[in-house]
Design an enzyme around this catalytic site. Structure first.
Site, PDB file in Angstrom:
ATOM      1  N   GLU A  73      56.925 -22.613  40.402  1.00 21.11           N
ATOM      2  CA  GLU A  73      56.142 -23.574  39.604  1.00 21.11           C
ATOM      3  C   GLU A  73      56.828 -24.937  39.501  1.00 21.11           C
ATOM      4  O   GLU A  73      56.156 -25.962  39.364  1.00 21.11           O
ATOM      5  CB  GLU A  73      55.859 -23.013  38.209  1.00 21.11           C
ATOM      6  CG  GLU A  73      54.836 -21.880  38.179  1.00 21.11           C
ATOM      7  CD  GLU A  73      55.456 -20.510  38.411  1.00 21.11           C
ATOM      8  OE1 GLU A  73      56.664 -20.441  38.747  1.00 21.11           O
ATOM      9  OE2 GLU A  73      54.731 -19.507  38.275  1.00 21.11           O
ATOM     10  N   PHE A 135      52.510  -9.556  26.697  1.00 25.87           N
ATOM     11  CA  PHE A 135      53.128  -9.752  28.006  1.00 25.87           C
ATOM     12  C   PHE A 135      52.916 -11.195  28.475  1.00 25.87           C
ATOM     13  O   PHE A 135      51.791 -11.682  28.491  1.00 25.87           O
ATOM     14  CB  PHE A 135      52.530  -8.768  29.017  1.00 25.87           C
ATOM     15  CG  PHE A 135      53.093  -8.940  30.405  1.00 25.87           C
ATOM     16  CD1 PHE A 135      54.443  -8.697  30.669  1.00 25.87           C
ATOM     17  CD2 PHE A 135      52.290  -9.376  31.454  1.00 25.87           C
ATOM     18  CE1 PHE A 135      54.964  -8.874  31.936  1.00 25.87           C
ATOM     19  CE2 PHE A 135      52.810  -9.545  32.723  1.00 25.87           C
ATOM     20  CZ  PHE A 135      54.151  -9.293  32.964  1.00 25.87           C
ATOM     21  N   GLN A 136      53.988 -11.851  28.839  1.00 23.23           N
ATOM     22  CA  GLN A 136      53.986 -13.242  29.304  1.00 23.23           C
ATOM     23  C   GLN A 136      53.412 -14.217  28.280  1.00 23.23           C
ATOM     24  O   GLN A 136      52.871 -15.255  28.633  1.00 23.23           O
ATOM     25  CB  GLN A 136      53.276 -13.369  30.657  1.00 23.23           C
ATOM     26  CG  GLN A 136      54.034 -12.627  31.758  1.00 23.23           C
ATOM     27  CD  GLN A 136      53.554 -12.948  33.156  1.00 23.23           C
ATOM     28  OE1 GLN A 136      52.382 -13.257  33.366  1.00 23.23           O
ATOM     29  NE2 GLN A 136      54.448 -12.872  34.121  1.00 23.23           N
ATOM     30  N   LYS A 185      43.163 -16.914  27.927  1.00 25.53           N
ATOM     31  CA  LYS A 185      42.394 -16.220  28.962  1.00 25.53           C
ATOM     32  C   LYS A 185      40.943 -16.008  28.524  1.00 25.53           C
ATOM     33  O   LYS A 185      40.013 -16.141  29.335  1.00 25.53           O
ATOM     34  CB  LYS A 185      43.067 -14.874  29.274  1.00 25.53           C
ATOM     35  CG  LYS A 185      42.645 -14.292  30.622  1.00 25.53           C
ATOM     36  CD  LYS A 185      43.550 -13.135  31.021  1.00 25.53           C
ATOM     37  CE  LYS A 185      43.139 -12.547  32.357  1.00 25.53           C
ATOM     38  NZ  LYS A 185      44.044 -11.438  32.746  1.00 25.53           N
ATOM     39  N   MET A 497      78.136 -36.739  44.249  1.00 26.94           N
ATOM     40  CA  MET A 497      78.275 -37.681  43.137  1.00 26.94           C
ATOM     41  C   MET A 497      79.234 -37.129  42.084  1.00 26.94           C
ATOM     42  O   MET A 497      80.059 -37.868  41.541  1.00 26.94           O
ATOM     43  CB  MET A 497      76.907 -37.973  42.524  1.00 26.94           C
ATOM     44  CG  MET A 497      76.928 -39.063  41.473  1.00 26.94           C
ATOM     45  SD  MET A 497      77.575 -40.635  42.085  1.00 26.94           S
ATOM     46  CE  MET A 497      76.084 -41.450  42.656  1.00 26.94           C
TER      47      MET A 497
END
Lengths: 595, 187
Positions: A73, A135-136, A185, A497
């Site tokens: 993502e 869940f999630q 959802k 760097m």
């Protein structure tokens, strides 16, 4: 209650022309219809449980709305950023709840600091499960508060059109920024009577304040009277689409122009008034002369600490004029003697009317003199080193020599500063880089987004061996989408760097910066991407030519000097006027603050 | 110089707006000393009263960061001495101390407090006033024993002479408030 106020804002203030017919749709289809109504043609994302209804609906609109399946993502949000920065349109990404949403956060934060217009859509668990540790389930709304311009949770289908209309309006108007819409959802599967009206007004939001005429007159008068004026410009010019207005302003006044990292390409690099980049690794003349100018004209920039270094010693002698769209930036870091709040696309033309033609030849000669010093002490060596190993600057110079006018997308680190210092830009929006947040891993996915936004322009990603491994999985997108993105890996087998800072400020104690790298060519082979490794100077130019001539994606690994440093440098805590041209010089100065 | 600054933050009614507001303060590691939220004089517009201890420059910067939030309509701030403040304090004591000792009644009387509720077990006393007044009553009542004590934190309103500085006129757009008018030079 929350939607009542939102909808009333939209409904009452809209032009009610061409009311489209009401359709009965599922929430998922409504989401897609909203995107299409906003002119979105490409989105980036990754499916998962809570966003599956929307992915299912996407299949019905494959012809109108292209979905790019990323490999993580973070890749989706950086790609959306690259798309937005290259095109000037709103970038859109989509992810599922929980880890899908949290994986977006780095990119959202990056977009927030760099004012990139994004609409991020995340799925969320069913509304009745909110707060149950389902869940999630994660409270992405609260997590994203500090890094979003606005965010909103949709829990029922009929809230979708107004929420997305408001999201697009907020993301792209005023000082742009990322917006997150979290959609449960059930809202995706329930149906609604769909009608879309774009949002054009919010009572609590003034995106582009009207310029104050008195301030404009004072600004003009200061500029007309100035003997040593200097312009420092930033991304505001690109975001406002004010390149032509800026050029007109510049050529009327003859003032030297210095850019921030994000302002690069707003004016062609070869413009006679362009004097280089500001900041820690910027050019010598504009940094030094910041502390000699009598009027400092800041246009669409925010005086980031990498530009100003120590504020106590920054342009204290100068009268400061600040042109800026975001009122919260005025007097935040640097006191503005005159502040012109507004969109530079509107304020600059009004200013120009009051300005006298000028050229400032003597003052500009001072910039030229200091540039000659930088040319002799730094640039000459960077471009024609006596060492066997290739320098990063030679690679950028080799790219310039091909005159392909590419969009250059960089990662973060030494290669980024070298690219910003040496790349030649002919056209606006030709540099895409992570400025404020300094996000390693930005380059590859952002380059993907840039190429999809501008398929007719060459896109070259310049990335280090460290950063490329942070999002290297996105090579899979190049493979699947057959995108002709050119990736140059500048491999010094170090986190360069950080290594440079260790050398200069940490007694050469190289803690965890040396890297044991994979065979990048074999990785590219694994994705079926043409590639080449260059270790010898004489092979560099032909390899760059081969890369640019290749019709598809290409990975060019250039093995560069391991212990090369980017100079000049402003030691952290020092004044911009104390910019160091060489290591011995900077070593004598202790870093005054921990950065 | 650090002192108490009272922010009056007007916002739309949106879930999560309080978190957005408090995040502006917590980002710079400021502790909120007092907080109250209520619907303002304007229907549908909420007033968040936030008190923090900081210097004027920080307060100014925070007010701009607050107004940058899309759902915030206006964020004004004033120091304690520019406000009229009041707070409510409630004290729960055992009723038997009321019945057995005249001292308790004397204390209540002396502090101009009042009995809000009383039954056979406990008595609730209410005191409205400033912080030092509610504290003084607490200190005196401690002698007879305070079972529970709560104070609202100050609610503040600007003094009449500062009406201009703390304009409640929602039609004035927030961005036009101070920025470009505040810092002009004579040229």
């Amino acid at each position: 209650m929350k939607t009542a106020s939102m909808i009333s804002d939209n409904m009452t203030m809209h032009e009610k022309k061409a009311m489209p017919a009401v359709e009965n749709l599922t929430g998922s289809h409504a989401i897609i219809k909203c995107l299409l109504a906003e002119g979105v043609s490409t989105i980036f994302g990754y499916p998962g449980g809570a966003i599956m209804p929307t992915y299912d609906a996407l299949m019905d609109y494959e012809k109108q709305l292209k979905h790019i399946l990323v490999r993580h993502e973070q890749g989706a949000v950086h790609a959306a950023q690259g798309y937005a920065r290259a095109s000037g349109e709103v970038g859109v990404c989509i992810a599922t709840s929980g880890p899908g949403a949290t994986n977006l956060i780095t990119g959202i934060a990056d977009a927030y600091l760099d004012s990139t217009p994004l609409v991020c859509i995340t799925g969320q668990v069913f509304a009745h499960l909110l707060g149950s540790d389902a869940f999630q389930e994660i409270d992405i709304l609260d997590i994203s508060i500090p890094v979003t311009k606005w965010n909103f949770k949709v829990t029922q289908a009929d809230e979708i059109p107004a929420a997305l209309a408001k999201a697009f309006y907020i993301a792209k108007s005023g000082r742009p920024g990322p917006v997150l819409i979290d959609i449960t959802k059930n809202a995706q599967v329930e149906s609604l009577d769909f009608v879309y009206q774009a949002c054009q007004f919010l009572s609590s939001y003034e995106p582009s304040p009207r310029p104050n005429q008195l301030a404009l007159a004072q600004a003009a008068s200061l500029i007309n009277a100035a003997k040593k004026p200097m312009v420092v410009f930033g991304q505001g010019i690109l975001l406002g689409g004010a390149e032509a207005e800026f050029l007109a302003f510049a050529e009327r006044t003859g003032i030297p122009l210095a850019s921030t990292v994000l302002g690069l390409s707003a004016i062609p690099t070869n413009h006679p008034q362009y004097v280089g980049m500001l900041g820690m690794h910027g050019n010598y003349a504009p940094n030094r002369l910041t502390n000699e100018c009598d009027v400092l004209i800041a246009i669409g920039m925010r005086f980031d600490d990498r530009v100003t270094s120590n504020l106590e010693f920054y342009a204290k002698q100068a009268q400061v004029i600040h042109f800026e769209i975001d009122p919260s930036e005025i007097n935040k870091n640097v006191h503005a003697d005159v502040a012109v709040v507004g969109d530079v696309k509107q304020t600059l033309p009004e200013l120009i009317k009051q300005l006298k033609q000028n050229a400032h030849p003597l003052w500009r000669a001072q910039f030229h003199e200091l540039h000659q010093i930088e040319q002799q002490k730094i640039i000459q060596h960077d471009l024609n080193p006596s060492t066997a190993a290739i320098n990063m600057a030679e690679v950028i110079d080799g790219l310039n020599a091909l005159h392909e006018n590419p969009i250059v997308v960089t990662d973060v680190g030494q290669h980024q500063m070298v690219a910003c210092r040496y790349a030649a830009f002919e056209q606006s929006r030709s540099l895409i880089t992570s400025g404020g947040l300094g996000t390693m891993g930005f380059c590859l996915p952002a380059a993907i987004g840039a190429k999809l936004a501008c398929p007719d322009r060459p896109v070259v990603g310049i990335v280090g061996d460290g950063g490329v491994q942070m999002t290297i999985q996105e090579l899979g997108v190049l493979m699947q989408q057959q995108l002709a993105v050119k990736v140059i890996i500048l491999n010094n087998q170090f986190l360069g760097m950080v290594r440079q800072w260790q050398e200069l400020y940490f007694d050469k104690r190289y803690a965890s910066t040396e890297m044991c790298n994979p065979n990048f060519g074999m990785i590219a082979d694994g994705y079926g991407i043409a590639n080449q490794q260059v270790t010898a100077r004489e092979d560099l130019a032909p390899a760059l030519k081969t890369m640019m001539d290749h019709p598809g994606a290409y990975v060019l690994e250039v093995v560069v000097a391991q212990q090369d440093n980017v100079f000049p440098i402003i030691t952290p805590g020092a004044s911009v006027a104390d910019m160091c041209l060489e290591a011995s010089n900077s070593n004598q100065q202790e870093a005054k603050t921990d950065e | 110089m650090n002192k108490n600054y009272n922010f009056a933050i007007y916002s739309n009614d949106q879930a999560g707006i309080l978190n957005r507001i408090t995040a502006v303060f917590s980002r710079v590691n400021l502790n909120i000393e007092a907080l109250s939220v209520c619907e303002s004089e304007q229907n549908g517009v909420f007033r968040h009263s936030v008190q923090v201890h900081c210097d004027h420059a920080t307060a100014f910067r925070l007010s701009k960061q607050l107004e940058r939030q899309i759902e915030v309509i206006r964020a004004a701030f004033q120091a304690d001495d520019e406000m009229i403040q009041q707070e409510v304090a409630l004290y729960k004591i055992a009723s038997k101390s009321m019945l057995e000792q005249t001292l308790t009644e004397q204390i209540i009387h002396r502090h101009h407090a009042r009995v809000l509720s009383m039954n056979s077990q406990f008595t609730v006393i209410e005191k409205t006033g400033q912080r030092h007044e509610s504290q003084a009553l607490f200190d005196d009542l401690s002698v007879v024993g305070v079972l529970e004590f709560v104070r609202s934190g100050p609610v503040s309103i600007s003094k009449p002479m500062n009406a201009e500085a703390m304009s409640h006129d929602m039609s004035v757009f927030k961005q036009n408030a101070t920025c470009d008018a505040d810092h002009q030079v004579d040229v």
